[in-house]
Design a protein around this motif. Structure first.
Motif, PDB file in Angstrom:
ATOM      1  N   GLY A 160       0.803  -1.217   0.000  1.00  0.00           N
ATOM      2  CA  GLY A 160       0.000   0.000   0.000  1.00  0.00           C
ATOM      3  C   GLY A 160       0.830   1.257   0.000  1.00  0.00           C
ATOM      4  N   LYS A 161       0.126   2.286  -0.302  1.00  0.00           N
ATOM      5  CA  LYS A 161       0.831   3.546  -0.507  1.00  0.00           C
ATOM      6  C   LYS A 161       1.156   4.271   0.789  1.00  0.00           C
ATOM      7  CE  LYS A 161      -3.441   6.081  -1.085  1.00  0.00           C
ATOM      8  NZ  LYS A 161      -4.310   6.781  -2.002  1.00  0.00           N
ATOM      9  N   CYS A 171      -0.397   6.247   6.280  1.00  0.00           N
ATOM     10  CA  CYS A 171      -0.241   4.948   5.589  1.00  0.00           C
ATOM     11  C   CYS A 171      -0.960   3.859   6.368  1.00  0.00           C
ATOM     12  CB  CYS A 171       1.238   4.588   5.463  1.00  0.00           C
ATOM     13  SG  CYS A 171       2.095   4.574   7.029  1.00  0.00           S
ATOM     14  N   SER A 229       6.827   0.716   4.905  1.00  0.00           N
ATOM     15  CA  SER A 229       7.187   1.443   3.684  1.00  0.00           C
ATOM     16  C   SER A 229       7.447   2.907   3.986  1.00  0.00           C
ATOM     17  CB  SER A 229       6.062   1.344   2.651  1.00  0.00           C
ATOM     18  OG  SER A 229       5.886   0.003   2.274  1.00  0.00           O
ATOM     19  N   GLN A 256       8.531  -4.926   1.472  1.00  0.00           N
ATOM     20  CA  GLN A 256       8.611  -3.460   1.579  1.00  0.00           C
ATOM     21  C   GLN A 256      10.039  -2.950   1.386  1.00  0.00           C
ATOM     22  OE1 GLN A 256       7.126  -5.536   3.724  1.00  0.00           O
ATOM     23  NE2 GLN A 256       5.276  -4.637   4.611  1.00  0.00           N
ATOM     24  N   SER A 305       9.957  -2.344  -2.337  1.00  0.00           N
ATOM     25  CA  SER A 305       8.871  -1.594  -2.996  1.00  0.00           C
ATOM     26  C   SER A 305       8.630  -0.197  -2.435  1.00  0.00           C
ATOM     27  CB  SER A 305       7.566  -2.389  -2.870  1.00  0.00           C
ATOM     28  OG  SER A 305       7.222  -2.514  -1.500  1.00  0.00           O
ATOM     29  N   SER A 343       8.379   3.242  -4.512  1.00  0.00           N
ATOM     30  CA  SER A 343       7.303   3.405  -5.505  1.00  0.00           C
ATOM     31  C   SER A 343       5.951   3.625  -4.837  1.00  0.00           C
ATOM     32  CB  SER A 343       7.256   2.175  -6.406  1.00  0.00           C
ATOM     33  OG  SER A 343       7.009   1.039  -5.610  1.00  0.00           O
ATOM     34  N   GLU A 344       5.881   3.497  -3.522  1.00  0.00           N
ATOM     35  CA  GLU A 344       4.586   3.630  -2.835  1.00  0.00           C
ATOM     36  C   GLU A 344       4.267   5.071  -2.470  1.00  0.00           C
ATOM     37  OE1 GLU A 344       3.243   0.678  -2.511  1.00  0.00           O
ATOM     38  OE2 GLU A 344       4.629  -0.817  -1.706  1.00  0.00           O
TER      39      GLU A 344
END
Ligand code: SF4
Ligand code: SF4
Length: 374
Positions: free
Chosen positions: A2-3, A228, A233, A262, A265, A268-269
């Motif tokens: 998730g972002k 978040c 992240s 995480q 990634s 990019s979140e």
């Protein structure tokens, strides 16, 4: 995963904070995605110890007020809670402005006490971790963390804030159990975070702290609020945005050892008013490099890890440092401190709990040399 959302917010003006927190929830599908009517919602603040709001040690009350209001408007019942390291809860919460919010809304504000076993995930390093029963009995946990440096763990943000779910002196016990190993302690933080799994994290980075955090550093106006579902992240992205190296961040290293996705990634979140390439200028971070440069040999680790030293002219002789020391490595007599560095596990609890910045963290010569050449 998730972002991760970063919202620009330069000050604690209540109207601005209210609209930023609302925007944060709306960006994740609205507050009803997180709170249902009748939910009992723990607002897990950062109340490490009792400090005036202007020291920027604790979650700002404007953010707690906003979150409480939103939960109430959604039909939930919020309560504000944490477990300070040493101070009495009421006095500390009064200083931080949390008791006023509780009075204003007629909600509870109390200490996280009564340890019970936390159900841990399959991949957990530690099988028996106790957290407050209030954490497990809450229907939802909203994590209201603060962006600060941390002498032992490099940074304290979303994940580290959950360590306060461990009641009172059990926290010191964990410091003693993991000893000198920052990676082990980070692994414990991961287990607690993954076990508690807050529904939503809001990070107070409007004015956070750099240099000798989490209590003795200087305020730094980051001008952001983070939001978040997955705080890992967010914490990793911020480490880089603060000019830090992920290899110096024990939490990242512990997550990498478990191959948590995480670690790859996180960049990019990031969405919102700033992206993951943003770097806050001139942030001073603690030096934690000994961990990745050395094998686990306690003698070498002690030599390579910064040690606490006393500044007698600032000392008021309160004795809190000796009281909190989990390794019994510190004696206090007539405003003089006597460290037993052979026993000291470099947890910096003494530094963290000193109310007048009379303990600083000093690099050894060997560590300075390694930092220069690495
Ligand atoms: S002397 Fe300070 S840093 Fe060393 S173990 Fe005690 S509290 Fe931790
Ligand atoms: S060093 Fe700080 S915590 Fe320790 S006795 Fe002095 S003022 Fe108190």
């Amino acid at each position: 995963m998730g972002k991760v959302l970063f919202i620009r917010q330069e000050n604690y003006d209540q109207e601005g904070i209210d609209s930023a927190i609302l925007r944060a929830f709306e960006n994740f599908g609205g507050v009803r995605n997180f709170i249902s009517k009748g939910d009992r919602v723990l607002l897990k603040v950062n109340l490490v110890s009792g400090h005036d709001v202007e020291r920027r040690v604790t979650t700002d009350p404007s953010i707690v007020r906003s979150a409480a209001k939103i939960v109430i408007e959604s039909g939930g019942t919020p309560f504000i809670a944490d477990s300070p390291g040493i101070d009495g809860f009421k006095g500390a919460a009064e200083k931080a402005g949390f008791m006023n919010i509780a009075r204003e809304f007629g909600i509870e504000c109390h200490e996280l006490t009564d340890p019970v076993d936390l159900p841990v995930n399959d991949g957990a390093d530690f099988r028996r971790i106790q957290v407050s029963r209030y954490v497990l009995e809450a229907d939802k946990v909203i994590n209201l963390a603060k962006l600060k440096t941390h002498a032992q763990m490099y940074l304290t943000m979303g994940v580290k804030n959950l360590f306060g779910c461990v009641p009172g002196r059990l926290k010191a016990g964990w410091h003693y159990n993991v000893g000198l190993s920052r990676e082990k302690f980070a692994s414990l933080l991961l287990d607690i975070y993954l076990g508690v799994r807050p529904s939503f994290t809001i990070l107070d980075g409007v004015i956070g702290m750099h240099k000798e955090g989490p209590t003795s550093g200087d305020p730094y106006n980051f001008g952001i609020i983070g939001a978040c579902v997955d705080a890992l992240s967010m914490d990793f992205a911020l480490c880089r945005m603060l000019g830090g190296k992920l290899e110096d961040y024990p939490l990242y290293m512990a997550a990498k050892k478990r191959n948590l996705p995480q670690c790859e990634s996180f960049a990019s979140e990031v969405e919102g008013d700033i992206d993951s390439s943003h770097v806050f200028p001139n942030v001073e971070l603690p030096k934690t490099r000994s961990m990745r440069l050395l094998p686990h040999v306690p003698f070498l680790e002690r030599l390579m890890t910064s040690k606490p030293v006393h500044i007698p002219e600032k000392c008021i002789g309160c004795g809190r440092c000796a009281e909190i020391c989990p390794a019994d490595a510190l004696r206090h007599e007539n405003r003089r401190l006597y460290f037993d560095y052979g026993k000291c596990i470099r947890c910096y609890c003494c530094h963290e709990m000193c109310p007048v910045k009379a303990i600083k963290v000093k690099d050894s010569l060997l560590l300075k040399l390694v930092n220069m050449i690495s």
